[in-house]
Design an enzyme around this catalytic site. Structure first.
Site, short mmCIF file in Angstrom:
data_model
loop_
_atom_site.label_atom_id
_atom_site.label_comp_id
_atom_site.label_asym_id
_atom_site.label_seq_id
_atom_site.Cartn_x
_atom_site.Cartn_y
_atom_site.Cartn_z
N LYS A 82 22.35 41.70 43.16
CA LYS A 82 23.39 41.51 44.18
C LYS A 82 24.11 42.82 44.54
CE LYS A 82 27.51 41.35 41.64
NZ LYS A 82 27.01 42.08 40.49
N LYS A 99 13.27 40.59 35.19
CA LYS A 99 14.52 39.84 35.16
C LYS A 99 14.32 38.49 34.48
CE LYS A 99 18.41 39.18 38.22
NZ LYS A 99 19.24 40.36 38.09
N GLY A 113 29.46 38.37 37.61
CA GLY A 113 29.39 37.08 36.92
C GLY A 113 30.74 36.56 36.46
N ASN A 114 31.67 37.48 36.11
CA ASN A 114 32.97 37.01 35.61
C ASN A 114 33.82 36.37 36.71
OD1 ASN A 114 33.39 39.53 36.84
ND2 ASN A 114 35.10 40.05 35.51
N LYS A 147 24.64 49.18 39.80
CA LYS A 147 25.94 49.38 40.46
C LYS A 147 26.08 50.84 40.90
CE LYS A 147 28.04 45.87 37.54
NZ LYS A 147 27.69 44.73 38.39
P1 ADP Z 1 28.07 41.81 36.79
O1 ADP Z 1 27.90 40.35 36.54
O2 ADP Z 1 29.45 42.16 37.23
O3 ADP Z 1 26.99 42.41 37.65
P2 ADP Z 1 26.81 43.18 34.54
O4 ADP Z 1 26.85 42.61 33.17
O5 ADP Z 1 25.53 43.13 35.28
O6 ADP Z 1 27.99 42.48 35.34
O7 ADP Z 1 27.28 44.71 34.52
C1 ADP Z 1 28.49 45.10 33.90
C2 ADP Z 1 28.22 45.52 32.45
O8 ADP Z 1 27.55 46.78 32.43
C3 ADP Z 1 29.43 45.80 31.61
O9 ADP Z 1 30.00 44.62 31.10
C4 ADP Z 1 28.86 46.68 30.50
O10 ADP Z 1 28.53 45.90 29.38
C5 ADP Z 1 27.56 47.21 31.07
N1 ADP Z 1 27.41 48.66 31.04
C6 ADP Z 1 26.23 49.28 30.79
N2 ADP Z 1 26.34 50.60 30.84
C7 ADP Z 1 27.65 50.86 31.12
C8 ADP Z 1 28.39 52.07 31.31
N3 ADP Z 1 27.83 53.27 31.21
N4 ADP Z 1 29.71 51.96 31.63
C9 ADP Z 1 30.30 50.75 31.72
N5 ADP Z 1 29.64 49.58 31.55
C10 ADP Z 1 28.32 49.62 31.26
MG MG Z 2 24.92 42.46 37.21
#
Ligand code: ADP
Ligand code: MG
Length: 315
Positions: free
Chosen positions: A214, A130, A13-14, A276
């Site tokens: 995604k 979701k 998202g960033n 992820k």
């Molecule tokens: P994106 O839009 O890149 O998919 P997300 O918000 O879905 O981003 O996923 C990234 C987020 O996952 C990070 O900003 C963090 O807040 C969260 N997160 C949850 N658990 C963890 C973890 N164990 N280590 C790092 N980040 C984590």
């Molecule tokens: Mg995400």
């Protein structure tokens, strides 16, 4: 000449921001990062998220249907398609400009509207999780549930929101078209928002009420294209154990089996870091030559050089 390393890049998202003006600005930075990678001799395929965008489109189309009563609601699958087109446009435009600004002849840059097949009997359809769209009051939520058949949940004390299913991506319908473009030297943007979810019904692919993940779609794409690296660019430099706790421990490297143990222990939040980690594991599992990397958007080059990020490898 040896072939270029093939890298599927999943943009979080960033990379895009949360609003139309934010996106216009954010894609400029994203384009610089992408062109840095392309100019360093990598073959790139870009996948991006669409959470805020599909929410905005869905809200706009729902408002429209509320005002013009003769209009039917726009199916969610169509909203995902719209988001792919709009995000693809901004990425194509800014990446093209970034190449030209550097005096580099741009490769062909193309967005492929992508359908992703999901199973009709995926258990996710029975348990939508979701959240999408705007917040509603309890009264509005009851109305929407009754009139539109929406599943509506209370969202962390902030109001009520529509929730949709996020089933597992099974197959990328446009895979051969994507592969042909990649092998012809194009920089391809595809599987946006995980792809337009479709269910196979004989010869017909029917749009599903779902928004896919995604990262899981990027993993399937990377596997289907036999990529060398799955690069997941997000808002954290490394995944961690005890995330945001005083004893937080940043992870430099993980094997699939370690990742699975930590995932089971609940270190990675569902809906953000967990998909992820799952995406990374399913891409590298049984493929010791493959690598998956999770890092910050602007650390992409450093992470590829092994200087940062969380590296996930088989055994
Ligand atoms: P994106 O839009 O890149 O998919 P997300 O918000 O879905 O981003 O996923 C990234 C987020 O996952 C990070 O900003 C963090 O807040 C969260 N997160 C949850 N658990 C963890 C973890 N164990 N280590 C790092 N980040 C984590
Ligand atoms: Mg995400």
């Amino acid at each position: 000449m040896p072939s270029k390393p093939r890298i599927v890049v999943a943009l979080g998202g960033n990379a895009l921001g949360n609003t139309l003006p934010e996106q216009m600005q954010a894609v400029k930075t994203t384009a610089r990062i992408i062109v840095d990678l392309a100019a360093s001799g990598l073959e790139l395929i870009l996948v991006h998220g669409n959470g805020p965008q599909v929410g905005i489109i869905n809200n706009a189309m729902t408002d429209y249907a509320n005002h013009i009563k003769s209009t039917s609601l726009t199916p969610l699958s169509v909203c995902v398609a719209m988001s792919q087109a709009y995000i693809g446009y901004d990425l194509q435009n800014s990446i093209h400009e970034e190449f030209l600004t550097r005096g580099i002849e741009p490769p062909p840059i193309a967005t492929m509207l992508t359908q992703t097949r999901v199973d009709a009997d995926d258990p996710a359809f029975q348990a939508p999780t979701k959240p999408i769209g705007t917040f509603m009051t309890q009264e509005e939520a009851r109305e929407a549930a009754g009139e539109r058949g929406w599943v509506v949940h209370e969202d962390a004390g902030r109001g009520f929101r529509r929730v949709v299913a996020s089933p597992q991506p099974q197959e990328i319908i446009e895979l051969n078209a994507i592969r042909a473009m990649v092998e012809d030297g194009s920089l391809v943007i595809c599987c946006g928002g995980g792809g337009i979810p479709v269910i196979q019904q004989g010869c017909h692919l029917s749009g599903a009420v779902a928004v896919l993940d995604k990262d899981l779609a990027a993993s399937l794409l990377a596997d289907s294209l036999a990529a060398d690296i799955l690069l997941i660019l997000t808002t954290v430099e490394k995944a961690s154990l005890h995330y945001r706790q005083p004893d937080e421990q940043f992870l430099d490297q993980l094997t699939v089996s370690e990742a699975e143990i930590y995932a089971k222990a609940g270190h990675f939040a569902p809906g953000s870091m967990l998909p992820k980690i799952q995406a990374a594991c399913s891409f590298v599992r049984n493929h010791p030559e493959r690598r998956a990397i999770i890092t910050l958007l602007d650390k992409a080059a450093d992470a590829l050089a092994g200087r940062t990020g969380t590296l996930i490898k088989e055994g």
